[in-house]
Design a protein around this motif. Structure first.
Motif, short mmCIF file in Angstrom:
data_model
loop_
_atom_site.label_atom_id
_atom_site.label_comp_id
_atom_site.label_asym_id
_atom_site.label_seq_id
_atom_site.Cartn_x
_atom_site.Cartn_y
_atom_site.Cartn_z
N ASN A 1 0.87 -1.26 -0.07
CA ASN A 1 -0.05 -0.04 -0.05
C ASN A 1 0.87 1.24 -0.18
O ASN A 1 2.03 1.05 -0.01
N LYS A 2 0.33 2.50 0.02
CA LYS A 2 1.13 3.66 -0.10
C LYS A 2 2.06 3.92 0.91
O LYS A 2 2.95 4.61 0.92
N THR A 3 1.46 3.48 2.17
CA THR A 3 2.38 3.64 3.61
C THR A 3 3.50 2.41 3.67
O THR A 3 4.20 2.39 4.63
N ILE B 1 -7.53 -5.03 -9.13
CA ILE B 1 -7.23 -3.66 -9.04
C ILE B 1 -6.30 -3.02 -10.19
O ILE B 1 -5.67 -3.76 -11.00
N ASN C 1 -5.28 0.55 -10.14
CA ASN C 1 -4.59 1.79 -9.66
C ASN C 1 -3.32 1.34 -8.95
O ASN C 1 -3.25 1.27 -8.05
N GLU D 1 3.23 -0.72 -5.94
CA GLU D 1 2.45 0.01 -4.95
C GLU D 1 1.22 0.30 -5.43
O GLU D 1 0.63 0.48 -6.63
N ALA D 2 0.17 -0.20 -4.75
CA ALA D 2 -1.21 0.08 -5.11
C ALA D 2 -2.23 0.75 -3.95
O ALA D 2 -1.76 0.77 -2.83
N ASP D 3 -3.55 1.00 -4.23
CA ASP D 3 -4.48 1.84 -3.53
C ASP D 3 -5.17 0.83 -2.81
O ASP D 3 -5.88 0.06 -3.41
N GLU D 4 -4.91 0.50 -1.40
CA GLU D 4 -5.71 -0.64 -0.65
C GLU D 4 -7.18 -0.22 -0.79
O GLU D 4 -8.03 -0.96 -0.17
N ALA D 5 -7.46 1.11 -0.99
CA ALA D 5 -9.02 1.45 -1.17
C ALA D 5 -9.89 0.70 -2.34
O ALA D 5 -10.91 0.74 -2.35
N GLU D 6 -8.99 0.46 -3.22
CA GLU D 6 -9.60 -0.02 -4.33
C GLU D 6 -10.23 -1.50 -4.21
O GLU D 6 -9.71 -2.26 -3.42
N TRP E 1 -5.42 -7.66 1.83
CA TRP E 1 -4.38 -7.16 2.30
C TRP E 1 -4.08 -7.40 3.80
O TRP E 1 -4.88 -7.86 4.58
#
Length: 187
Positions: A52-54, A96, A98, A137-142, A156
């Protein structure tokens, strides 16, 4: 060949990567069909350590053949751009879109043994996957979705939980721990 140049520049982090790097380069120089499943001994694959981003979670799929949570990835199937292969596999296996590479550089190298198994109703003999891993890296909200012919779950995990989720001891001890350890260089 671009991949051989990338591999030659890659700095192994341990003895496993050093020996596997040498073996993969040797196979690339020796076999014309190494990017195809037509090579029954060994063929190129690409994996993604999707964070994820973090960079405190990793995306894993429950792989039906191996009956385990594992990273995302798959066969090159003629594609010589393994980063593109890894990106394609992430999209196909998780749903996903993004996503982006943290770096275009190789993140990790592995020569992986694959036991004989049944795939799509046909027996596949034991062979080797000459694997190149990329950090994605991926957007975990997707929204996530499964690929029913390959996996039955996509989820995740916190970094340490991802390792515990895998039932494959060699992967836990030698691959996933290494991949998580390398993340400290990308924070």
């Amino acid at each position: 060949m671009k991949l051989i140049e990338q591999l030659e520049k890659y700095q192994p982090v341990n003895e496993q990567e050093e020996k596997d790097k040498s073996f993969i380069i040797s196979c690339l120089k020796q076999f014309d069909n190494i990017f195809s499943r037509e090579n029954n001994l060994a063929h190129m694959t690409a994996s993604a350590w999707v964070v994820n981003k973090t960079h405190d979670k990793v995306l894993m799929a429950y792989h039906n053949i191996y009956d385990s949570w594992s990273w995302l990835g798959g066969h090159a199937d003629g594609e010589t751009d393994l980063l593109s292969t890894a990106m394609r596999e992430v999209e196909e296996e998780s749903g996903i879109h993004n996503i982006h590479p943290v770096s275009d550089d190789i993140y990790s190298l592995e020569v992986l043994t694959v036991d004989g198994h049944i795939k799509r109703g046909e027996y596949v003999s034991s062979h080797l996957h000459l694997n190149v891993t990329y950090l994605i890296e991926a957007d975990e909200a997707e929204s996530l979705s499964i690929k029913p012919d390959e996996n039955s779950g996509v989820k995740w995990f916190a970094l340490d939980e991802a390792i515990k989720a895998s039932s494959e001891k060699w992967f836990r001890d030698n691959i996933y721990n290494k991949l998580n350890e390398k993340l400290k260089y990308f924070r």
